[in-house]
Design a protein around this motif. Structure first.
Motif, PDB file in Angstrom:
ATOM      1  N   VAL A  94       0.902  -0.905   0.141  1.00 13.09           N
ATOM      2  CA  VAL A  94       0.037  -0.538   0.306  1.00 13.09           C
ATOM      3  C   VAL A  94       0.781   1.528  -0.294  1.00 13.09           C
ATOM      4  O   VAL A  94       0.471   2.212  -0.488  1.00 13.09           O
ATOM      5  CB  VAL A  94      -1.181  -0.451   1.231  1.00 13.09           C
ATOM      6  CG1 VAL A  94      -1.464   1.625   1.138  1.00 13.09           C
ATOM      7  CG2 VAL A  94      -1.978  -1.464   1.364  1.00 13.09           C
ATOM      8  N   PHE A  95       1.568   0.623   0.534  1.00  9.01           N
ATOM      9  CA  PHE A  95       2.577   2.469   0.831  1.00  9.01           C
ATOM     10  C   PHE A  95       3.348   2.798  -0.496  1.00  9.01           C
ATOM     11  O   PHE A  95       3.576   3.708  -0.993  1.00  9.01           O
ATOM     12  CB  PHE A  95       4.090   2.162   1.902  1.00  9.01           C
ATOM     13  CG  PHE A  95       5.116   2.602   2.093  1.00  9.01           C
ATOM     14  CD1 PHE A  95       4.636   4.323   2.984  1.00  9.01           C
ATOM     15  CD2 PHE A  95       6.495   3.266   1.281  1.00  9.01           C
ATOM     16  CE1 PHE A  95       5.369   5.534   2.960  1.00  9.01           C
ATOM     17  CE2 PHE A  95       6.904   3.806   1.205  1.00  9.01           C
ATOM     18  CZ  PHE A  95       6.859   5.060   2.403  1.00  9.01           C
ATOM     19  N   LEU A  96       4.417   1.943  -1.401  1.00  7.90           N
ATOM     20  CA  LEU A  96       4.539   2.076  -1.986  1.00  7.90           C
ATOM     21  C   LEU A  96       3.346   2.237  -3.370  1.00  7.90           C
ATOM     22  O   LEU A  96       3.782   3.349  -4.449  1.00  7.90           O
ATOM     23  CB  LEU A  96       5.277   0.974  -3.207  1.00  7.90           C
ATOM     24  CG  LEU A  96       6.086   0.133  -1.989  1.00  7.90           C
ATOM     25  CD1 LEU A  96       6.943  -1.006  -2.533  1.00  7.90           C
ATOM     26  CD2 LEU A  96       7.510   1.099  -2.275  1.00  7.90           C
ATOM     27  N   LEU A  97       2.723   1.830  -3.501  1.00 10.50           N
ATOM     28  CA  LEU A  97       0.953   1.970  -4.512  1.00 10.50           C
ATOM     29  C   LEU A  97       0.935   3.334  -4.240  1.00 10.50           C
ATOM     30  O   LEU A  97       1.123   4.737  -4.790  1.00 10.50           O
ATOM     31  CB  LEU A  97       0.044   1.032  -4.530  1.00 10.50           C
ATOM     32  CG  LEU A  97       0.818  -0.003  -5.000  1.00 10.50           C
ATOM     33  CD1 LEU A  97      -0.690  -1.168  -4.897  1.00 10.50           C
ATOM     34  CD2 LEU A  97       1.177   0.061  -6.469  1.00 10.50           C
ATOM     35  N   TYR A  98       1.064   4.039  -2.931  1.00 10.69           N
ATOM     36  CA  TYR A  98       0.469   5.281  -2.477  1.00 10.69           C
ATOM     37  C   TYR A  98       1.042   6.097  -2.964  1.00 10.69           C
ATOM     38  O   TYR A  98       1.089   7.345  -3.154  1.00 10.69           O
ATOM     39  CB  TYR A  98       0.162   5.424  -0.727  1.00 10.69           C
ATOM     40  CG  TYR A  98      -0.407   6.792  -0.010  1.00 10.69           C
ATOM     41  CD1 TYR A  98      -1.618   6.623  -0.675  1.00 10.69           C
ATOM     42  CD2 TYR A  98       0.375   7.415  -0.021  1.00 10.69           C
ATOM     43  CE1 TYR A  98      -1.872   7.849   0.232  1.00 10.69           C
ATOM     44  CE2 TYR A  98       0.211   8.657   0.906  1.00 10.69           C
ATOM     45  CZ  TYR A  98      -1.385   9.190   0.545  1.00 10.69           C
ATOM     46  OH  TYR A  98      -1.546   9.676   1.509  1.00 10.69           O
ATOM     47  N   TRP A  99       2.545   6.385  -2.814  1.00  2.32           N
ATOM     48  CA  TRP A  99       3.763   7.299  -3.267  1.00  2.32           C
ATOM     49  C   TRP A  99       3.795   7.041  -4.505  1.00  2.32           C
ATOM     50  O   TRP A  99       4.252   8.396  -5.218  1.00  2.32           O
ATOM     51  CB  TRP A  99       4.680   6.875  -2.108  1.00  2.32           C
ATOM     52  CG  TRP A  99       4.313   7.736  -0.935  1.00  2.32           C
ATOM     53  CD1 TRP A  99       4.554   6.703   0.517  1.00  2.32           C
ATOM     54  CD2 TRP A  99       3.673   8.849  -0.741  1.00  2.32           C
ATOM     55  NE1 TRP A  99       4.104   7.930   1.585  1.00  2.32           N
ATOM     56  CE2 TRP A  99       3.904   9.039   1.091  1.00  2.32           C
ATOM     57  CE3 TRP A  99       3.976  10.219  -0.979  1.00  2.32           C
ATOM     58  CZ2 TRP A  99       3.368  10.439   1.739  1.00  2.32           C
ATOM     59  CZ3 TRP A  99       3.401  11.495  -0.145  1.00  2.32           C
ATOM     60  CH2 TRP A  99       3.463  10.975   0.896  1.00  2.32           C
ATOM     61  N   GLN A 158       0.219   9.560  -6.177  1.00  2.00           N
ATOM     62  CA  GLN A 158       1.052  10.856  -5.521  1.00  2.00           C
ATOM     63  C   GLN A 158       0.427  11.692  -6.350  1.00  2.00           C
ATOM     64  O   GLN A 158      -0.319  12.628  -5.724  1.00  2.00           O
ATOM     65  CB  GLN A 158       2.442  10.619  -5.563  1.00  2.00           C
ATOM     66  CG  GLN A 158       3.317  12.272  -4.519  1.00  2.00           C
ATOM     67  CD  GLN A 158       4.334  11.905  -4.597  1.00  2.00           C
ATOM     68  OE1 GLN A 158       5.080  11.072  -5.105  1.00  2.00           O
ATOM     69  NE2 GLN A 158       5.048  13.009  -3.525  1.00  2.00           N
ATOM     70  N   LYS A 159       0.898  11.906  -7.590  1.00  2.00           N
ATOM     71  CA  LYS A 159       0.192  12.896  -8.240  1.00  2.00           C
ATOM     72  C   LYS A 159      -1.186  13.705  -8.691  1.00  2.00           C
ATOM     73  O   LYS A 159      -1.301  14.583  -8.902  1.00  2.00           O
ATOM     74  CB  LYS A 159       1.252  13.208  -9.941  1.00  2.00           C
ATOM     75  CG  LYS A 159       2.165  12.774 -10.114  1.00  2.00           C
ATOM     76  CD  LYS A 159       2.768  13.132 -11.062  1.00  2.00           C
ATOM     77  CE  LYS A 159       3.941  12.388 -11.790  1.00  2.00           C
ATOM     78  NZ  LYS A 159       4.819  12.361 -13.067  1.00  2.00           N
ATOM     79  N   ASN A 160      -2.059  12.643  -8.033  1.00  2.00           N
ATOM     80  CA  ASN A 160      -3.819  13.033  -8.527  1.00  2.00           C
ATOM     81  C   ASN A 160      -4.130  12.631  -7.008  1.00  2.00           C
ATOM     82  O   ASN A 160      -3.962  11.669  -6.014  1.00  2.00           O
ATOM     83  CB  ASN A 160      -3.572  12.051  -9.040  1.00  2.00           C
ATOM     84  CG  ASN A 160      -5.122  12.750  -9.330  1.00  2.00           C
ATOM     85  OD1 ASN A 160      -6.379  12.671  -8.527  1.00  2.00           O
ATOM     86  ND2 ASN A 160      -6.049  12.574 -10.114  1.00  2.00           N
ATOM     87  N   LEU A 161      -3.942  13.983  -5.697  1.00  2.00           N
ATOM     88  CA  LEU A 161      -4.683  13.498  -4.706  1.00  2.00           C
ATOM     89  C   LEU A 161      -5.982  12.977  -4.378  1.00  2.00           C
ATOM     90  O   LEU A 161      -6.479  11.985  -3.619  1.00  2.00           O
ATOM     91  CB  LEU A 161      -5.034  14.957  -4.103  1.00  2.00           C
ATOM     92  CG  LEU A 161      -6.089  15.486  -2.411  1.00  2.00           C
ATOM     93  CD1 LEU A 161      -4.515  14.999  -1.324  1.00  2.00           C
ATOM     94  CD2 LEU A 161      -6.500  16.659  -2.495  1.00  2.00           C
ATOM     95  N   LYS A 162      -7.233  12.845  -5.416  1.00  2.00           N
ATOM     96  CA  LYS A 162      -8.728  12.806  -5.739  1.00  2.00           C
ATOM     97  C   LYS A 162      -8.492  10.665  -5.766  1.00  2.00           C
ATOM     98  O   LYS A 162      -9.258   9.618  -4.907  1.00  2.00           O
ATOM     99  CB  LYS A 162      -8.950  12.955  -6.283  1.00  2.00           C
ATOM    100  CG  LYS A 162     -10.143  13.999  -5.553  1.00  2.00           C
ATOM    101  CD  LYS A 162     -10.997  15.042  -7.260  1.00  2.00           C
ATOM    102  CE  LYS A 162     -11.535  16.166  -6.644  1.00  2.00           C
ATOM    103  NZ  LYS A 162     -13.204  16.232  -7.336  1.00  2.00           N
ATOM    104  N   LEU A 163      -7.289  10.597  -6.862  1.00  2.00           N
ATOM    105  CA  LEU A 163      -6.703   9.323  -6.673  1.00  2.00           C
ATOM    106  C   LEU A 163      -6.212   8.808  -5.257  1.00  2.00           C
ATOM    107  O   LEU A 163      -5.911   7.379  -4.420  1.00  2.00           O
ATOM    108  CB  LEU A 163      -5.928   8.517  -7.448  1.00  2.00           C
ATOM    109  CG  LEU A 163      -6.968   8.676  -9.518  1.00  2.00           C
ATOM    110  CD1 LEU A 163      -5.634   8.661 -10.457  1.00  2.00           C
ATOM    111  CD2 LEU A 163      -8.086   7.646  -9.610  1.00  2.00           C
ATOM    112  N   GLN A 164      -5.502   8.967  -4.682  1.00  2.00           N
ATOM    113  CA  GLN A 164      -4.832   8.651  -3.422  1.00  2.00           C
ATOM    114  C   GLN A 164      -6.131   9.130  -2.679  1.00  2.00           C
ATOM    115  O   GLN A 164      -5.830   7.516  -1.884  1.00  2.00           O
ATOM    116  CB  GLN A 164      -3.090   9.667  -3.531  1.00  2.00           C
ATOM    117  CG  GLN A 164      -2.233   9.549  -2.284  1.00  2.00           C
ATOM    118  CD  GLN A 164      -1.396  10.214  -2.250  1.00  2.00           C
ATOM    119  OE1 GLN A 164      -1.637  12.072  -1.715  1.00  2.00           O
ATOM    120  NE2 GLN A 164      -0.162  10.120  -2.713  1.00  2.00           N
ATOM    121  N   ASN A 165      -6.593   8.987  -2.434  1.00  2.00           N
ATOM    122  CA  ASN A 165      -8.206   9.268  -1.030  1.00  2.00           C
ATOM    123  C   ASN A 165      -9.152   7.718  -1.745  1.00  2.00           C
ATOM    124  O   ASN A 165      -8.898   7.031  -0.409  1.00  2.00           O
ATOM    125  CB  ASN A 165      -9.083  10.525  -1.522  1.00  2.00           C
ATOM    126  CG  ASN A 165      -7.831  12.095  -0.645  1.00  2.00           C
ATOM    127  OD1 ASN A 165      -6.514  11.766   0.129  1.00  2.00           O
ATOM    128  ND2 ASN A 165      -8.514  12.896  -1.170  1.00  2.00           N
TER     129      ASN A 165
END
Length: 497
Positions: free
Chosen positions: A15-20, A24-31
């Motif tokens: 999850v950490f690697l995918l998240y960052w 990372q470049k799209n806040l809504k996708l990150q959420n």
């Protein structure tokens, strides 16, 4: 999914690697990714209960919007002959379209879910016992209900959102993904801290970048939390469980050791979870509230409750105690308010009279301090390296009183708790007692207390000198590897609440 499991050891870095690195470049996708990860984390235990947390999120999201949008109707007064009927109709519409209705709906839905899954059988059994006391033989059936993990935590978290929106302290969010992620955020989902929307929700709207220092602090908290859970709590459990299960035959000294070690078991277990949760959240760029501040160094019971499960005690303060009038009322009502808060706090922990007794004991210990105006005496840490004789006496006596209350918390029934405590006084004191049984656990607890006293008020393991910092890392890692319970990991105690 347990923090101290191999499954989580695989889950977190993925999850950490995918998240960052992917989102990372799209806040809504990150959420959205965090929301998906949180549902996987929660559904790993039992996917069927995902419907409950989704429903709770949906109801409170909708109610938050309606609380603000609901506007009362205005009586025009252009039909004098029908004014009474028109006024009644307006009042009716105002209630079902106004903010109070939607707040009531949020409260009823969330507390209704909690009452059904957590307290239904308790009320049924209590009613049956009462009817039996009257000389009747009731035939009342209970349900074989499974308590959803974390329901007490996330229902209180969503309730605080609705209440704060109603009070005007918070604007409702129009972003459902951000709100649903706030409710289901996996680090603190199942055992807290119980976050306020005013603290956590805005963080989902800010662009997040990985900061090394924040990540480093997070790893320290995770390491320290694993030590408290796997080394302290789980080793204490190996000794505590047999004592409480066979308290009728244990010696007085064994019973004392059982009560003291349970105090460290539940502290290591619960505060360990909180540390890991706060640490994991930091890895993803979030700051959660502190939930424990070395509570066993408290000098009175009031200070203890400013240091223990802070997110819950402040929740009850803000949403129960102060609305009841707090301490700004006559003394009799203030005492009533204190009893209500402590009894409700006890009942929050579980559907058993033992928890209510535990809350009542803490109320009885708190009220004398309140009456003499000493409940806000110890607001700051002691400044000296070593405690004075007075401080040491206060710390030890407060801890022992807390241990007495913990016996009720741990026992299956109030009768068992009373039998346990009377056994300390009535049983042979040292018969069959073997110090070697407890020596390892005592040494490990001593290390815990030494480091916590040394680092009080500071982030654990954050020594300024590199040699001390890295030595402490190595020592804690070594203790986890040698004395941690890896196989057959124990559930966190607060999962049952």
């Amino acid at each position: 999914m347990l923090f101290n499991s191999f499954t989580f050891l695989l889950f977190l870095p993925i999850v950490f690697l995918l998240y960052w690195f992917v989102f990372q470049k799209n806040l809504k996708l990150q959420n959205a990714f965090l929301l998906l990860a949180s549902y996987v984390f929660y559904g790993w235990w039992d996917w069927r209960f995902l419907g409950l947390i989704i429903a709770s999120s949906a109801v409170d999201y909708w109610c938050g919007l309606k609380i603000v949008n609901g506007k009362p109707s205005v009586v025009s007064g252009d039909r004098p002959h029908d004014t009474t009927h028109h006024l009644q109709l307006t009042i009716y519409k105002n209630w079902f379209q106004g903010p109070k209705f939607y707040l009531t709906l949020s409260l009823a839905f969330n507390l209704g879910l909690l009452a059904f899954f957590k307290y239904f059988n308790f009320f049924i059994d209590s009613a049956a016992d009462f009817i039996s006391l009257l000389g009747f033989q009731p035939h009342i059936s209970t349900l074989n209900l499974i308590l959803p993990v974390g329901i007490s935590f996330y229902t209180f978290q969503t309730l605080s959102y609705s209440i704060d929106v109603y009070r005007g302290n918070l604007k409702p969010t129009k972003d459902p993904v951000a709100f649903f992620t706030f409710v289901a955020f996996f680090p603190q989902l199942v055992a807290g801290p119980i976050e306020r929307a005013s603290n956590l929700l805005p963080q989902f709207f800010k662009k997040r970048e990985f900061i090394y220092q924040q990540g480093s602090d997070g790893m320290k908290l995770i390491l320290w939390g694993l030590f408290k859970k796997m080394v302290i709590a789980d080793n204490c459990a190996l000794v505590v469980n047999p004592i409480f299960e066979n308290y009728q035959t244990a010696s007085g000294l064994e019973l004392i050791m059982g009560a003291i070690l349970f105090a460290f078991q539940i502290y290591g277990d619960f505060s360990g979870y909180s540390d890991i949760a706060i640490g994991v959240a930091k890895l993803f760029g979030f700051d959660l509230m502190t939930n424990f501040r070395t509570p066993y160094f408290s000098r009175d019971i009031a200070e203890f409750w400013r240091r223990w499960h802070i997110s819950l005690s402040t929740w009850f303060r803000d949403y129960v105690y102060i609305p009841l009038g707090g301490s700004r009322v006559p003394k009799a009502k203030a005492i009533r308010n204190i009893f209500i808060v402590f009894l409700v706090s006890g009942f929050w922990h579980g559907a058993n009279w033992t928890f209510i007794a535990w809350g009542g004991i803490h109320a009885a210990l708190f009220i004398p301090i309140f009456l003499i105006g000493k409940n806000r005496t110890h607001l700051h840490e002691g400044e000296h390296l070593l405690p004075s004789f007075k401080e040491a006496f206060q710390i030890i006596s407060t801890f022992l009183l807390v241990c007495v209350a913990w016996v009720f918390f741990r026992a299956d029934t109030v009768g068992d708790a009373w039998g346990y405590l009377t056994g300390i006084l009535l049983r042979p004191f040292m018969e069959g007692f073997r110090l070697s049984t407890y020596m390892l656990t005592i040494v490990l607890i001593s290390i815990l207390l030494f480091l916590e006293w040394l680092m009080k008020g500071e982030l654990m393991l954050s020594f300024r000198k590199p040699i001390l910092r890295y030595s402490s890392y190595s020592m804690v890692v070594g203790l986890i590897l040698f004395y941690g319970v890896f196989f057959n990991p124990q559930d966190f105690i607060y999962f049952q609440f």
